[in-house]
Design a protein around this motif. Sequence first.
Motif, PDB file in Angstrom:
ATOM      1  N   ASN A   1       0.803  -1.211   0.000  1.00 15.58           N
ATOM      2  CA  ASN A   1       0.000   0.000   0.000  1.00 15.58           C
ATOM      3  C   ASN A   1       0.846   1.275   0.000  1.00 15.58           C
ATOM      4  N   ILE A   2       2.049   1.199   0.563  1.00 15.16           N
ATOM      5  CA  ILE A   2       2.908   2.394   0.518  1.00 15.16           C
ATOM      6  C   ILE A   2       3.275   2.713  -0.942  1.00 15.16           C
ATOM      7  N   LEU A   3       3.485   1.695  -1.744  1.00 15.81           N
ATOM      8  CA  LEU A   3       3.755   1.924  -3.162  1.00 15.81           C
ATOM      9  C   LEU A   3       2.515   2.463  -3.857  1.00 15.81           C
ATOM     10  N   ASN A   4       1.363   1.934  -3.505  1.00 18.54           N
ATOM     11  CA  ASN A   4       0.092   2.360  -4.081  1.00 18.54           C
ATOM     12  C   ASN A   4      -0.104   3.856  -3.895  1.00 18.54           C
ATOM     13  N   VAL A   5      -0.118   4.313  -2.650  1.00 20.65           N
ATOM     14  CA  VAL A   5      -0.410   5.714  -2.375  1.00 20.65           C
ATOM     15  C   VAL A   5       0.718   6.625  -2.846  1.00 20.65           C
ATOM     16  N   SER A   6       1.957   6.147  -2.790  1.00 14.66           N
ATOM     17  CA  SER A   6       3.080   6.947  -3.297  1.00 14.66           C
ATOM     18  C   SER A   6       2.961   7.149  -4.796  1.00 14.66           C
ATOM     19  N   GLN A   7       2.615   6.092  -5.517  1.00 11.33           N
ATOM     20  CA  GLN A   7       2.438   6.206  -6.967  1.00 11.33           C
ATOM     21  C   GLN A   7       1.265   7.119  -7.304  1.00 11.33           C
ATOM     22  N   LEU A   8       0.202   7.038  -6.521  1.00 14.35           N
ATOM     23  CA  LEU A   8      -0.941   7.921  -6.751  1.00 14.35           C
ATOM     24  C   LEU A   8      -0.526   9.379  -6.591  1.00 14.35           C
ATOM     25  N   CYS A   9       0.212   9.674  -5.543  1.00 16.43           N
ATOM     26  CA  CYS A   9       0.666  11.055  -5.315  1.00 16.43           C
ATOM     27  C   CYS A   9       1.612  11.526  -6.420  1.00 16.43           C
ATOM     28  N   MET A  10       2.580  10.699  -6.762  1.00 16.08           N
ATOM     29  CA  MET A  10       3.547  11.090  -7.797  1.00 16.08           C
ATOM     30  C   MET A  10       2.861  11.288  -9.141  1.00 16.08           C
ATOM     31  N   ALA A  11       1.962  10.390  -9.502  1.00 15.47           N
ATOM     32  CA  ALA A  11       1.280  10.495 -10.793  1.00 15.47           C
ATOM     33  C   ALA A  11       0.370  11.720 -10.824  1.00 15.47           C
ATOM     34  N   THR A  12      -0.351  11.967  -9.736  1.00 13.00           N
ATOM     35  CA  THR A  12      -1.232  13.137  -9.699  1.00 13.00           C
ATOM     36  C   THR A  12      -0.427  14.421  -9.800  1.00 13.00           C
ATOM     37  N   GLU A  13       0.683  14.484  -9.074  1.00 11.39           N
ATOM     38  CA  GLU A  13       1.531  15.671  -9.128  1.00 11.39           C
ATOM     39  C   GLU A  13       2.093  15.883 -10.537  1.00 11.39           C
ATOM     40  N   ALA A  14       2.532  14.814 -11.168  1.00  7.80           N
ATOM     41  CA  ALA A  14       3.086  14.911 -12.522  1.00  7.80           C
ATOM     42  C   ALA A  14       2.020  15.377 -13.515  1.00  7.80           C
ATOM     43  N   ILE A  15       0.855  14.781 -13.437  1.00 12.09           N
ATOM     44  CA  ILE A  15      -0.222  15.128 -14.370  1.00 12.09           C
ATOM     45  C   ILE A  15      -0.691  16.560 -14.147  1.00 12.09           C
ATOM     46  N   LYS A  16      -0.806  16.954 -12.888  1.00 14.85           N
ATOM     47  CA  LYS A  16      -1.184  18.337 -12.571  1.00 14.85           C
ATOM     48  C   LYS A  16      -0.153  19.306 -13.141  1.00 14.85           C
ATOM     49  N   SER A  17       1.119  18.974 -13.023  1.00 15.93           N
ATOM     50  CA  SER A  17       2.191  19.836 -13.537  1.00 15.93           C
ATOM     51  C   SER A  17       2.091  20.016 -15.039  1.00 15.93           C
ATOM     52  N   LEU A  18       1.642  19.008 -15.745  1.00 13.02           N
ATOM     53  CA  LEU A  18       1.500  19.104 -17.203  1.00 13.02           C
ATOM     54  C   LEU A  18       0.415  20.093 -17.611  1.00 13.02           C
ATOM     55  N   GLY A  19      -0.490  20.383 -16.687  1.00 12.27           N
ATOM     56  CA  GLY A  19      -1.520  21.383 -16.952  1.00 12.27           C
ATOM     57  C   GLY A  19      -0.937  22.750 -17.257  1.00 12.27           C
ATOM     58  N   LYS A  20       0.276  23.026 -16.773  1.00 15.30           N
ATOM     59  CA  LYS A  20       0.957  24.295 -17.065  1.00 15.30           C
ATOM     60  C   LYS A  20       1.205  24.447 -18.559  1.00 15.30           C
ATOM     61  N   TYR A  21       1.205  23.322 -19.252  1.00 18.96           N
ATOM     62  CA  TYR A  21       1.443  23.309 -20.695  1.00 18.96           C
ATOM     63  C   TYR A  21       0.161  22.983 -21.459  1.00 18.96           C
ATOM     64  N   ASN A  22      -0.961  23.206 -20.797  1.00 19.75           N
ATOM     65  CA  ASN A  22      -2.290  22.982 -21.375  1.00 19.75           C
ATOM     66  C   ASN A  22      -2.531  21.534 -21.790  1.00 19.75           C
ATOM     67  N   ILE A  23      -1.904  20.614 -21.083  1.00 22.15           N
ATOM     68  CA  ILE A  23      -2.131  19.192 -21.324  1.00 22.15           C
ATOM     69  C   ILE A  23      -3.179  18.728 -20.317  1.00 22.15           C
ATOM     70  N   THR A  24      -4.288  18.234 -20.826  1.00 24.00           N
ATOM     71  CA  THR A  24      -5.374  17.811 -19.954  1.00 24.00           C
ATOM     72  C   THR A  24      -5.008  16.540 -19.184  1.00 24.00           C
ATOM     73  N   PHE A  25      -5.738  16.289 -18.105  1.00 19.10           N
ATOM     74  CA  PHE A  25      -5.535  15.062 -17.337  1.00 19.10           C
ATOM     75  C   PHE A  25      -5.726  13.840 -18.230  1.00 19.10           C
ATOM     76  N   ASN A  26      -6.770  13.856 -19.045  1.00 15.27           N
ATOM     77  CA  ASN A  26      -7.040  12.706 -19.914  1.00 15.27           C
ATOM     78  C   ASN A  26      -5.905  12.468 -20.903  1.00 15.27           C
ATOM     79  N   LYS A  27      -5.411  13.529 -21.511  1.00 18.68           N
ATOM     80  CA  LYS A  27      -4.316  13.405 -22.476  1.00 18.68           C
ATOM     81  C   LYS A  27      -3.042  12.951 -21.769  1.00 18.68           C
ATOM     82  N   ALA A  28      -2.769  13.513 -20.602  1.00 20.47           N
ATOM     83  CA  ALA A  28      -1.580  13.120 -19.845  1.00 20.47           C
ATOM     84  C   ALA A  28      -1.637  11.630 -19.498  1.00 20.47           C
TER      85      ALA A  28
END
Length: 111
Positions: A1-28
Motif C-alpha cells: 500500500n505504501i507503493l500504491n499511495v506513493s504512486q498515486l501522489c507522484m502520478a497526480t503531481e506529474a499530471i497536474k504539472s503538465l496542466g501548465k502546458y495545457n495538457i489535460t488530465f485525460n491526455k496526460a
Amino acid sequence: NILNVSQLCMATEAIKSLGKYNITFNKACEVINNSSGRSLMTQERIPKDIINERYNYGFKTGLMKKDVKIALEIIGENNIMFGNILNLLDESEFKYGEYSDYTNISKLFLE
C-alpha cells in the motif's frame, strides 16, 4: 500500500504539472499509459476516481495511513518515502477525515 499511495501522489503531481502546458488530465494519462511510466494509478485510479471526482475507490485514509506506518517501520528512516508520504496522509486525513477514501489525497495536489 505504501507503493500504491506513493504512486498515486507522484502520478497526480506529474499530471497536474503538465496542466501548465495545457495538457489535460485525460491526455496526460493517455500518453503516460503508452509509456514506461504507466501504473495502476494512471490506468485505473486517476481516470476512474480522480478525473471523475469520485474519490470512492473503497479504501479508507486511516487504514492506508496505518499500512504506511507499518511499511515505514520495516523500511527504516533512511528512505525516499519517510516523512513525505506520511505527512501527505496526515494532511489528507485532517482535511477529509479518517474515514474518507484514500484517493482524496490527490486533492492536495489539485487544490
